[in-house]
Scaffold this motif. Structure first.
Motif, mmCIF file in Angstrom:
data_model
loop_
_atom_site.group_PDB
_atom_site.id
_atom_site.type_symbol
_atom_site.label_atom_id
_atom_site.label_comp_id
_atom_site.label_asym_id
_atom_site.label_seq_id
_atom_site.Cartn_x
_atom_site.Cartn_y
_atom_site.Cartn_z
ATOM 1 N N LYS A 209 0.812 -1.212 0.000
ATOM 2 C CA LYS A 209 0.000 0.000 0.000
ATOM 3 C C LYS A 209 0.848 1.265 0.000
ATOM 4 O O LYS A 209 0.304 2.366 -0.114
ATOM 5 N N ASN A 210 2.138 1.094 0.164
ATOM 6 C CA ASN A 210 3.034 2.248 0.134
ATOM 7 C C ASN A 210 3.091 2.815 -1.289
ATOM 8 O O ASN A 210 3.313 2.068 -2.253
ATOM 9 N N PRO A 211 2.914 4.111 -1.475
ATOM 10 C CA PRO A 211 2.947 4.655 -2.846
ATOM 11 C C PRO A 211 4.326 4.625 -3.478
ATOM 12 O O PRO A 211 4.446 4.797 -4.695
ATOM 13 N N ARG A 212 5.362 4.404 -2.704
ATOM 14 C CA ARG A 212 6.716 4.379 -3.249
ATOM 15 C C ARG A 212 7.019 3.013 -3.854
ATOM 16 O O ARG A 212 6.448 1.987 -3.473
ATOM 17 N N LEU A 213 7.949 3.013 -4.805
ATOM 18 C CA LEU A 213 8.435 1.776 -5.398
ATOM 19 C C LEU A 213 9.597 1.243 -4.586
ATOM 20 O O LEU A 213 10.368 2.010 -4.002
#
Length: 863
Positions: A230-234
């Motif tokens: 769910k983290n927006p970062r890759l």
């Protein structure tokens, strides 16, 4: 590391002191070996940051690690270094308990050192733990800490390492996160360029990247980056860092954008950074081969980005001016907007004035009452001019006082600038001040209006530049400068008469410039300087030349930084003086002493001395008034050669008669007050000020020049040891060999061309006749294999004699080459002979193309 360098580690850590009172860590490097000192110097900042962020508490044998403010690369590598260092300490001594206290933001519990390292250390790329390591870790965890179980160890928070391009990371680790796919692609490109790998991204999607080596069979490298839950970062999910391929020197990742980003700061600092140097540095530092065209596009992109930032910096200009006044109390940073644009509701920049309080107080404390005024063009996208007011210290070095930015040079802008100078420096009507300047547009009228009682000097070099456009030559130039350097009026008139003997019209044109503005004979002694040129303001213009290529705030910051460093450096340079007076003043004093050798002194018994020179000239010196009839002592404040003779005759200390402006105390007073640093742009409160628009851009008819246009009489500076200057040599014509012009302007050029054309025509005719010349006895014709004519048939008729020339060399008559017998015999040109139809009768003419060489060889042999 502990096994390989056990002795060195023991030496380092035995040189460290743990003080319980203030809980600090002190490293002693005074008694360390040389190689350890080098290691300490190379990693001084990182080591100091790590260990200053740690607190060693011996009372409860705990170790508290602060990770909130540590850089990302130290967070990753810190636990491994802690493990190695504490392992070495356990080998050396048992000063530390095997359990330490690990405190984080969410919990505080005691764990063993191995548990700390195993839980928080992120292995480097390509690291694979062995089974022995896992078994050892399991055994140590079972028999080690009793307070922390395996379940509690698994609950420890795992930190995600964020990618930061400023840290110079050249590797990937599992869990490394990226803000977006573009940042991940930049990291992949930087990794490929750094290690020389050709990488291919497939798939290349906004939320998924998969990287392998391009066209390499059997290379196991694999990097997979995708969305982290769910983290927006890759995040890096899969990593096989092993490579079996070799370095390549042509890397697709070395794109124009990458090169522009790599060299951006270098071009920003040095606007003259050449494309060839960019290519050379890329091959040396990055170890990649890039074309010169790619470097040109990269530099063009950098310059375009820098030019586009000028609008943004004008928007920060009001906040920057307020920051200058807050950081340096008493300083002036005033901005004036365009009134015409204000009526339309726009805030358009017109001009800005800057004077730091430190510069003002330094000039008023230790500098001579002399100010040089000048203006220089801005080199960036937004054109304008930089006005400057520069002083001079006791060592004849320039001291920046104030500077301003205007939209264009005009009388109103100069008057506005001078009004601020008069107000801040408390000049009044200028009766105690001397100003030297060029003859700029509107400046003379502005000075007469603002400070009418000032002594205004004009730069003699600019006067000579204008005068020499019509009157040039070494003799006239020498006489001009002798007139400008004349220190008393009688000498000036005598030298002007000598100039009139060379050219009366030249002397009359020179007197169109009033001599009281550029001749020493008419200068006053208020500023103790007899300079006739404005070179120290030109020094300031060259000093800020690189800054003038930048946007406005970057330019003003560079000028401020250079002024701040100049105050510091010049103040430190005073410690290297050999005596109490400046080196420049002592040099002039020593030259006067050398010139005084052989002068005769006649004392009148009271206060006057008569000094007789070798040529018979006589001068009068008054020691009590420090005056001489030559006026050199009065103008400079340094005893002239005649005054030095009088001082030696009276047995007085000659250095005590040097002006106070050259003393060390006055020099230090000019650099007493330092410039205080100014916070960076990110500390400016931009939102509190309304943005300012830049002035409208004016279209340029041609490409802007990067170098100053030199005058016709000014020498063109060549690099040392490349080409010898031809300045001063008399040119001569290559046609008539007369002096004063070259062959392009020769009056006899047409006649000479006709003669040359006739000579060339005669030589061509002679050469053609020589090529067609045949021997007196023609040989039997043979068939040439390269001839286009058909092979001749045998005949019983005698062979015809080949035709040699229009004028036969022998009484043998010319034989016609045509076969009919009824055709009369005529002499034809060689070109006509060669253009006839091929037949058997033309065989001799074909042979004539081959015969002359053989014939000339026979003639040379017979000769």
């Amino acid at each position: 590391m502990a096994e390989d360098e056990e002795e060195d580690i023991a030496f380092v850590w035995n040189s460290c002191i743990f003080q319980r009172s203030d809980q600090c860590f002190t490293r002693k490097v005074s008694s360390m070996p040389q190689h350890l000192k080098i290691m300490a110097e190379d990693e001084e900042e990182d080591i100091a940051f790590v260990w200053n962020s740690c607190i060693f508490q011996r009372s409860d044998q705990c170790f508290t690690r602060k990770v909130s403010s540590m850089p990302q690369h130290l967070k990753v590598s810190f636990p491994f270094h802690v493990y190695c260092l504490f392992t070495a300490l356990d080998i050396i001594s048992q000063h530390f308990h095997p359990f330490i206290l690990f405190r984080s933001a969410s919990q505080s519990r005691a764990i063993s050192m191995d548990d700390l390292v195993r839980s928080s250390y992120v292995h480097p790329a390509g690291y694979e733990s062995s089974e022995d390591d896992e078994d050892n870790n399991d055994e140590e965890s079972e028999g080690g800490s009793e307070e922390l179980s395996d379940e509690g160890l698994q609950q420890l928070p795992t930190e995600r390492m964020q990618y930061n391009e400023d840290d110079g990371q050249g590797y990937f680790v599992l869990g490394m996160t990226f803000a977006h796919a573009k940042e991940a692609r930049e990291a992949i490109g930087a990794y490929g360029v750094k290690f020389g790998y050709k990488l291919k991204i497939n798939p290349n999607e906004p939320h998924r990247l998969r990287v392998r080596c391009e066209n390499e069979q059997g290379c196991p490298f694999l990097l997979s980056i995708c969305k982290d839950g769910k983290n927006p970062r890759l995040a890096v999910k899969t990593l096989v860092a092993e490579h079996k391929c070799f370095r390549h020197y042509t890397i697709p990742s070395a794109t124009v954008n990458f090169i522009a980003k790599y060299f951006k700061n270098r071009v920003y600092r040095n606007p003259w950074f050449k494309v060839g140097d960019m290519k050379k540095d890329a091959e040396t530092e990055l170890k990649v081969n890039i074309s010169i065209h790619k470097c040109k596009r990269a530099k063009k992109k950098i310059v375009q980005e820098l030019d586009d930032s000028y609008k943004l910096e004008f928007g920060y200009l009001a906040a920057y001016a307020e920051m200058l006044k807050k950081s340096n109390p008493g300083s002036k940073a005033e901005i004036e907007l365009c009134k015409d644009a204000a009526m339309e509701g726009k805030r358009v920049f017109r001009r800005m004035f800057i004077m730091f309080d430190a510069c003002k107080r330094n000039w008023m404390s230790g500098c001579r009452p002399l100010i040089g005024l000048n203006g220089s063009f801005l080199k960036g996208v937004c054109k304008g001019q930089l006005l400057s007011a520069v002083g001079i210290d006791g060592n004849d070095q320039m001291v920046p006082i104030a500077w301003g930015v205007i939209d264009k040079e005009s009388k109103s802008n100069w008057r506005w600038f001078l009004c601020w100078l008069r107000q801040e420096l408390e000049l009044g009507d200028g009766s105690s001040l001397t100003v030297i300047s060029n003859m700029q547009k509107g400046l003379i009228d502005a000075i007469n209006n603002v400070i009418p009682q000032v002594e205004h000097r004009w730069c003699a070099r600019h006067i000579y530049t204008k005068w020499s456009k019509k009157w040039h030559g070494e003799k006239l130039k020498r006489k001009f400068w002798i007139c400008a350097w004349s220190t008393f009026e009688e000498d000036f008139k005598r030298q002007l008469d000598v100039l009139g003997e060379l050219s009366k019209k030249a002397a009359e044109d020179l007197m169109r410039y009033p001599p009281q503005y550029w001749c020493r004979a008419y200068f006053s002694s208020r500023c103790k300087s007899y300079m006739v040129d404005n070179n120290f303001t030109e020094t300031f213009n060259a000093w800020v030349l690189a800054a003038r290529h930048k946007p406005i705030i970057s330019m003003l910051e560079d000028i401020r930084t250079q002024a701040m460093n100049k105050i510091k450096d010049n103040k430190a340079a005073c410690k290297r003086w050999f005596n109490d007076f400046s080196p420049a003043s002592m040099k002039l004093f020593q030259d006067n002493k050398d010139q005084a050798c052989g002068y005769k002194v006649i004392f009148d018994g009271d206060i006057g001395y008569k000094i007789c020179e070798k040529g018979g000239d006589k001068y009068t010196v008054f020691l009590d008034k420090q005056l001489c009839t030559c006026r050199v002592w009065e103008l400079t404040g340094i005893p002239c050669p005649h005054g030095i003779c009088a001082l030696y005759h009276s047995k007085k200390d000659h250095q005590s008669y040097i002006s106070k402006f050259y003393h060390k105390s006055s020099y230090l007073a000019a650099y007493t007050f330092p410039l205080l640093p100014v916070p960076d742009k990110k500390f400016m409160r931009v939102e509190e000020f309304q943005p300012i628009e830049p002035p409208p851009l004016l279209g340029m008819a041609e490409k802007p020049k990067k170098k100053r246009s030199r005058a016709t009489n000014e020498a063109n500076v060549q690099p040392q040891g490349i080409k010898l200057s031809r300045k001063g040599q008399q040119q001569s014509c290559g046609i008539c060999h007369e002096q004063g012009h070259n062959r392009t302007r020769c009056p006899n050029k047409g006649n000479q061309e006709n003669k040359t054309r006739n000579a060339e025509g005669a030589s061509n005719s002679v050469s053609k006749s020589r090529r067609t010349r045949a021997p007196l006895t023609a040989p039997t014709p043979t068939t040439s294999t390269t001839s286009l004519a058909p092979a001749p048939t045998r005949s019983t008729s005698p062979a015809p004699t080949p035709r040699t020339s229009t004028t036969p060399l022998a009484p043998t008559p010319a034989v016609s080459t045509t076969p009919p017998a009824s055709t009369p015999t005529t002499n034809r040109a060689p070109s006509e002979t060669t253009n006839t139809t091929h037949s058997f009768s033309q065989a001799p003419s074909e042979l004539t193309l081959v015969e002359p060489k053989q014939h000339r060889q026979e003639e040379s042999a017979s000769a």
